[in-house]
Design a protein around this motif. Structure first.
Motif, PDB file in Angstrom:
ATOM      1  N   THR A  57       0.748  -1.372   0.076  1.00  0.00           N
ATOM      2  CA  THR A  57       0.070   0.090   0.019  1.00  0.00           C
ATOM      3  C   THR A  57       0.870   1.427  -0.058  1.00  0.00           C
ATOM      4  O   THR A  57       0.613   2.193  -0.610  1.00  0.00           O
ATOM      5  CB  THR A  57      -0.948  -0.019   1.329  1.00  0.00           C
ATOM      6  N   ILE A  58       1.958   1.421   0.740  1.00  0.00           N
ATOM      7  CA  ILE A  58       2.587   2.524   0.950  1.00  0.00           C
ATOM      8  C   ILE A  58       3.302   2.882  -0.415  1.00  0.00           C
ATOM      9  O   ILE A  58       3.528   3.742  -0.861  1.00  0.00           O
ATOM     10  CB  ILE A  58       3.608   2.316   2.152  1.00  0.00           C
ATOM     11  N   ALA A  59       3.772   1.622  -0.880  1.00  0.00           N
ATOM     12  CA  ALA A  59       4.554   1.542  -2.286  1.00  0.00           C
ATOM     13  C   ALA A  59       3.669   2.397  -3.409  1.00  0.00           C
ATOM     14  O   ALA A  59       4.009   2.882  -4.277  1.00  0.00           O
ATOM     15  CB  ALA A  59       5.183   0.322  -2.887  1.00  0.00           C
ATOM     16  N   MET A  60       2.320   1.801  -3.277  1.00  0.00           N
ATOM     17  CA  MET A  60       1.461   2.074  -4.503  1.00  0.00           C
ATOM     18  C   MET A  60       1.192   3.851  -4.203  1.00  0.00           C
ATOM     19  O   MET A  60       1.135   4.497  -5.149  1.00  0.00           O
ATOM     20  CB  MET A  60      -0.187   1.762  -4.199  1.00  0.00           C
ATOM     21  N   LEU A  61       1.219   4.239  -2.896  1.00  0.00           N
ATOM     22  CA  LEU A  61       0.766   5.713  -2.629  1.00  0.00           C
ATOM     23  C   LEU A  61       1.777   6.465  -3.060  1.00  0.00           C
ATOM     24  O   LEU A  61       1.940   7.444  -3.920  1.00  0.00           O
ATOM     25  CB  LEU A  61       0.688   6.063  -1.182  1.00  0.00           C
ATOM     26  N   THR A  62       3.057   6.009  -2.851  1.00  0.00           N
ATOM     27  CA  THR A  62       4.422   6.470  -3.219  1.00  0.00           C
ATOM     28  C   THR A  62       4.423   6.960  -4.798  1.00  0.00           C
ATOM     29  O   THR A  62       4.987   7.961  -5.289  1.00  0.00           O
ATOM     30  CB  THR A  62       5.420   5.951  -2.700  1.00  0.00           C
ATOM     31  N   LEU A  79      13.317   1.107  -8.637  1.00  0.00           N
ATOM     32  CA  LEU A  79      13.779   1.194  -7.003  1.00  0.00           C
ATOM     33  C   LEU A  79      12.825   1.169  -6.010  1.00  0.00           C
ATOM     34  O   LEU A  79      12.918   0.293  -5.105  1.00  0.00           O
ATOM     35  CB  LEU A  79      14.661   2.698  -6.913  1.00  0.00           C
ATOM     36  N   THR A  80      11.669   1.664  -6.460  1.00  0.00           N
ATOM     37  CA  THR A  80      10.625   1.770  -5.470  1.00  0.00           C
ATOM     38  C   THR A  80       9.939   0.114  -5.052  1.00  0.00           C
ATOM     39  O   THR A  80       9.742  -0.223  -4.248  1.00  0.00           O
ATOM     40  CB  THR A  80       9.457   2.467  -5.823  1.00  0.00           C
ATOM     41  N   LEU A  81      10.224  -0.614  -6.299  1.00  0.00           N
ATOM     42  CA  LEU A  81       9.820  -1.881  -6.207  1.00  0.00           C
ATOM     43  C   LEU A  81      10.730  -3.024  -5.408  1.00  0.00           C
ATOM     44  O   LEU A  81      10.421  -3.721  -4.539  1.00  0.00           O
ATOM     45  CB  LEU A  81       9.517  -2.570  -7.487  1.00  0.00           C
ATOM     46  N   LEU A 134       7.895   7.751   1.660  1.00  0.00           N
ATOM     47  CA  LEU A 134       8.276   6.315   1.659  1.00  0.00           C
ATOM     48  C   LEU A 134       9.356   5.850   2.800  1.00  0.00           C
ATOM     49  O   LEU A 134       9.009   5.087   3.467  1.00  0.00           O
ATOM     50  CB  LEU A 134       8.998   5.884   0.316  1.00  0.00           C
ATOM     51  N   MET A 135      10.086   6.801   2.956  1.00  0.00           N
ATOM     52  CA  MET A 135      11.282   6.690   3.991  1.00  0.00           C
ATOM     53  C   MET A 135      10.616   6.572   5.360  1.00  0.00           C
ATOM     54  O   MET A 135      10.939   5.916   6.292  1.00  0.00           O
ATOM     55  CB  MET A 135      12.332   7.645   4.036  1.00  0.00           C
ATOM     56  N   ALA A 136       9.732   7.668   5.637  1.00  0.00           N
ATOM     57  CA  ALA A 136       9.021   7.818   6.966  1.00  0.00           C
ATOM     58  C   ALA A 136       8.222   6.741   7.493  1.00  0.00           C
ATOM     59  O   ALA A 136       8.022   6.351   8.684  1.00  0.00           O
ATOM     60  CB  ALA A 136       8.484   9.258   7.128  1.00  0.00           C
ATOM     61  N   THR A 137       7.511   6.273   6.180  1.00  0.00           N
ATOM     62  CA  THR A 137       6.693   4.996   6.762  1.00  0.00           C
ATOM     63  C   THR A 137       6.951   3.600   6.420  1.00  0.00           C
ATOM     64  O   THR A 137       7.130   2.754   7.327  1.00  0.00           O
ATOM     65  CB  THR A 137       5.457   5.633   6.144  1.00  0.00           C
ATOM     66  N   GLY A 138       7.599   3.425   5.341  1.00  0.00           N
ATOM     67  CA  GLY A 138       7.808   2.110   4.856  1.00  0.00           C
ATOM     68  C   GLY A 138       9.154   1.574   5.695  1.00  0.00           C
ATOM     69  O   GLY A 138       9.087   0.573   6.279  1.00  0.00           O
ATOM     70  N   VAL A 139      10.125   2.402   5.472  1.00  0.00           N
ATOM     71  CA  VAL A 139      11.357   1.961   6.168  1.00  0.00           C
ATOM     72  C   VAL A 139      11.132   2.015   7.570  1.00  0.00           C
ATOM     73  O   VAL A 139      11.409   0.812   8.238  1.00  0.00           O
ATOM     74  CB  VAL A 139      12.727   3.087   6.020  1.00  0.00           C
TER      75      VAL A 139
END
Lengths: 101, 504
Positions: free
Chosen positions: B91-96, B117-119, B250-255
């Protein structure tokens, strides 16, 4: 005198600390990179030593993986460094102050 | 890695499918880019979204594994916990991807390397949340980090972006060296790299010399770096500020979510040792919350303010981890301890999801209002009069700010409530009180944004970018934040259940 596990661990600890000091003290980005590689090598020595001690190959596999990752990290780091050097004409970490407030 | 586990790759394929889809999809996107001419790259964003949807579908179709099942000979866990984080990451990657594409379109310049890279970064996050072996932990951390380094640094012609990427890379590699040293020492004590063997070794020799606590400390330092725990937070403001807004989200949430997932598994692995580190960890948690909130008070840029706020939020999440760690000590019975631990673990998972929703929402508003990639909607003063010019976007940002501040009826309030509740149940009342005080303190700088938007007339430079995709996404996120704030019960139950079924 036989070289035992303790010697390997001492060597690794020394290398790790040298690398750490290099990262914290040296101001040239390339040397900082090199210091990080030294720290990774220190960890590799520990892996290899324990691999021998336990008679287990997992440690060796780990070392090979670390080689690959370190190479990838260096490739990315140098690419970014080239980009920065083109605009800044410097690889000194103290000059990286565009973002400081 | 060294067990007598039979190799049954064929049977594992359906469960591995989400990871495989992302890995192969990332390569495919790269190839498609190489063979497409011209300047437009919208087909890449479509393809990326399809790959992510495919990964989510593969995850949904994956057969439910029996409890305790692992993949690839103990490398990865196939439990509810990893499934939870896989869906969150996708979900996070899709929004990004949506935000990034909307920025690229406004600019007319596409950044093709962003999509693969996002993938790959998403793949690394998923593997990190599922890792149950020292080797897979290390490789997952690096897969994620290497992709994110390039994402941060890859904005062509922007010195700020290169500099942020370089700082992140140097400090990230430094942290990796600590992680690796810690893993090497753990391997030495256990004689094997899978978590189960490490756990056995730790249980067998709770106070066997200095090496085990040292190893544990080194691993905690490395994970503390990834979640931005004080004193390993120095990179956060510069990197979050210098990276393009869509990557910062992406960094603040996914990582952060992936690093906390790994931390939850690792913490579960090392209880007797972690005991020794508990007081220090508690002090660092308090410092993390307080430092993040105090410095955020004086920020004028929204991205930098959100960076400090993310440090503070890491502190709240670490409070939850402390509650998990502390349950073994005070509780009267094992059953009680398990109940408190599940409550704390569930609270952490719940909060990670809520944090992802509200933070991605806030960064989505930044992406939406940015005029171009050079002129990001960063200065808080530029939000003046937004409620007149763009009432809908202003309303969504207000929801996200209320939620970040933890004001009811938003999900941020409920998330904090669950965490503090678990902390109190674990017998750490002073820490919970300090958390509440911090949360009150933080209201000042979140509400300031709302005051600027609603009560200040627009003057001078204002942000007036426009993107209907980003605005629509923010609207959906704001609705979700409100929904989770009003009816959190069943989702919290799901999170707690997920945590209970975690294996290592």
């Amino acid at each position: 005198m036989t070289v035992g596990l303790t010697h390997y661990l001492a060597l690794a600890a020394a290398l790790f600390l040298v690398g750490m000091a290099g990262v914290l003290i040296r101001r040239n980005s390339l040397i900082v990179f090199m210091s990080i590689e030294i720290m990774l090598s220190a960890a590799n020595i520990v892996f290899a030593a324990y691999s021998r001690l336990h008679g287990d190959l997992a440690g060796h596999v780990f070392v090979l993986m670390v080689f690959a990752v370190a190479a990838a990290e260096a490739a990315i780091g140098l690419a970014i460094l080239v980009e920065i050097h083109r605009r800044r004409r410097s690889v000194n970490v103290d000059d990286l102050n565009t973002l400081m407030e | 890695m060294n067990g007598p586990t039979p190799v049954t790759l064929g049977a594992e394929l359906p469960v591995l499918a989400p990871y495989l889809v992302l890995a192969v999809g990332g390569l495919a996107v790269m190839l498609v880019d190489a063979f497409s001419g011209g300047r437009r790259r919208d087909h890449l964003s479509l393809l990326t979204l399809l790959v992510l949807l495919g990964a989510a579908a593969a995850q949904g179709a994956a057969p439910a594994e029996p409890r305790g099942a692992t993949l690839l000979g103990g490398m990865l866990a196939a439990d509810r916990f990893s499934r939870f984080f896989n869906l969150l990451t996708v979900t996070i990657a899709m929004l990004t991807t949506v935000y990034a594409t909307s920025m690229f379109e406004r600019d007319g310049r596409y950044r093709a390397d962003f999509y693969p890279l996002t993938l790959f970064a998403a793949l690394g996050m998923m593997l990190l949340a599922a890792a149950t072996d020292l080797l897979s932990l290390f490789l997952a951390v690096e897969t994620m980090s290497l992709a994110v380094y390039v994402l941060v640094a890859g904005e062509r012609g922007s010195l700020r972006s290169s500099e942020a990427g370089f700082k992140y890379l140097i400090l990230g590699a430094f942290a990796s060296a600590f992680l690796l040293m810690g893993l090497a020492l753990l391997y030495g004590q256990a004689g094997a790299t899978d978590y189960a063997s490490v756990h056995r070794a730790v249980q067998a020799a709770p106070d066997g010399g200095i090496l085990l606590p040292l190893a544990c400390g080194l691993v905690l330092v490395a994970l503390g770096f990834k979640v931005a725990m004080v004193p390993f937070h120095m990179w956060t403001p510069d990197v979050y500020d210098g990276a393009p807004a869509y990557v910062t989200g992406l960094m603040a949430t996914g990582v952060k979510a992936a690093a906390f997932a790994a931390l939850l598994r690792v913490v579960w692995l090392l209880p007797p040792i972690a005991e020794a580190w508990f007081p220090l960890l508690a002090v660092l948690t308090v410092l993390t919350m307080t430092y993040g909130n105090l410095v955020a008070l004086s920020q004028n840029g929204l991205k930098r303010m959100l960076a400090y706020s993310s440090i503070a939020h890491a502190g709240y999440l670490l409070l939850g981890v402390l509650a998990v760690l502390n349950t073994g000590r005070d509780s009267a019975t094992a059953v009680q301890a398990a109940a408190v631990r599940d409550a704390a673990g569930g609270a952490i998972l719940f909060y990670l999801v809520v944090y992802a929703l509200m933070n991605l929402g806030a960064f989505g508003v930044v992406a939406c209002l940015s005029r171009s990639r050079r002129e990001e909607a960063d200065a808080i003063d530029g939000y003046a009069g937004l409620s007149r010019r763009r009432p809908f976007v202003a309303a969504t940002l207000a929801v996200f700010m209320f939620s970040l501040a933890g004001i009811p009826p938003t999900a941020g309030f409920v998330g904090k409530f669950y965490i503090f509740d678990a902390v109190v149940k674990a017998g750490l009342v002073p820490l919970a009180v300090w958390g509440v005080i911090n949360s009150l303190l933080s209201a000042y700088y979140y509400l300031r944004v709302i005051v600027v938007m609603y009560m200040k007339p627009a003057e001078g430079e204002v942000h007036d970018g426009h993107s209907w995709e980003a605005a629509f996404t923010c609207g959906v996120l704001a609705l979700l934040v409100l929904l989770l704030g009003v009816v959190p019960g069943s989702f919290y139950a799901l999170a707690a259940h997920t945590y209970r079924q975690m294996i290592f």
